[in-house]
Design a protein around this motif. Structure first.
Motif, short mmCIF file in Angstrom:
data_model
loop_
_atom_site.label_atom_id
_atom_site.label_comp_id
_atom_site.label_asym_id
_atom_site.label_seq_id
_atom_site.Cartn_x
_atom_site.Cartn_y
_atom_site.Cartn_z
N SER A 1 4.10 -0.26 -9.28
CA SER A 1 4.10 -0.59 -7.85
C SER A 1 5.14 -1.67 -7.60
O SER A 1 5.48 -2.45 -8.50
CB SER A 1 2.72 -1.09 -7.40
OG SER A 1 1.73 -0.11 -7.61
N THR B 1 4.46 -1.12 -2.25
CA THR B 1 4.92 0.26 -2.30
C THR B 1 4.55 0.85 -3.66
O THR B 1 4.90 0.27 -4.70
CB THR B 1 6.44 0.35 -2.10
OG1 THR B 1 6.80 -0.30 -0.88
CG2 THR B 1 6.91 1.80 -2.05
N THR C 1 4.56 -6.65 1.31
CA THR C 1 4.61 -5.19 1.43
C THR C 1 4.41 -4.61 0.03
O THR C 1 5.08 -5.03 -0.91
CB THR C 1 5.97 -4.72 1.98
OG1 THR C 1 6.18 -5.30 3.27
CG2 THR C 1 6.00 -3.19 2.12
#
Length: 210
Positions: free
Chosen positions: A122, A115, A113
């Motif tokens: 990040s 983000t 994942t």
């Protein structure tokens, strides 16, 4: 109990040794976490400071820096040391954390994942099952196919390495200090364990008294 004098003491000694080692490890990790937590800076606060345009802002250099951490909400010591000693911050900075799921295998589609925290930071979370080979390089290659853009030859992996120093007055008895430090020193090298490209890894160390 009747067999203790006829060799029954051997499994008792082995079990006692293992219990002592596990107890020492848990206690040492707790003391170490408590000491490092006193100097923790929230990552959001750190990003607000370094991304502020001022004459004291760190110099921006091209490329991507990936910082491996188990606590993505706090600023890594290796990130702080890099700015303190080198006075630079990469154009793209990835805070990478690795989670081990309570299942044997994690499907590739659920492996990661990403983000976006800010223009320059990040958060990348990789998930592996406890039977998976935790190959970070292979996982990053899949991330790249899915749109996470970076060039491996301009990417550096930053790892923090702690040198533990025994101090009987600091938290643990001296014998536990020495045992915990010996076990910590024998831990597997994260570069090898996570299959990181050795020629792209940068290690910065710090001394911690326990």
């Amino acid at each position: 109990l009747l067999k203790v004098h006829h060799g029954g003491y051997v499994p008792i000694l082995i079990a006692g040794t293992l219990i002592t080692m596990m107890w020492t490890w848990r206690k040492g990790v707790s003391v170490l976490r408590e000491k490092t937590a006193r100097q923790d800076i929230p990552l959001s606060q750190f990003m607000a400071i370094v991304e502020r345009k001022s004459e004291h802002a760190p110099v921006q250099v091209p490329g991507t820096a990936i910082f491996l951490t188990a606590t993505p909400d706090t600023t890594l010591a290796v990130l702080l040391h890099n700015i303190k000693h080198n006075h630079v911050l990469h154009q793209h900075n990835v805070i990478m954390t690795i989670k081990t799921a309570r299942v044997p295998y994690v499907p590739e589609k659920d492996r990661y994942t990403i983000t976006k925290l800010s223009d320059r930071f990040s958060l990348l979370e990789l998930r592996f099952g406890f039977m998976d080979d935790q190959n970070v390089s292979r996982a990053l290659a899949r991330c790249r196919k899915e749109g996470f853009r970076f060039e491996i030859m301009s990417t550096s992996f930053y790892l923090g390495r702690r040198k533990l120093i025994a101090d009987p007055q600091s938290g643990l008895p001296q014998w536990q200090d020495k045992l915990f430090i010996a076990m910590a020193d024998s831990a597997v090298d994260p570069t090898e364990y996570f299959h990181l490209p050795a020629n792209r890894v940068v290690e910065l160390g710090e001394q911690v008294i326990i």
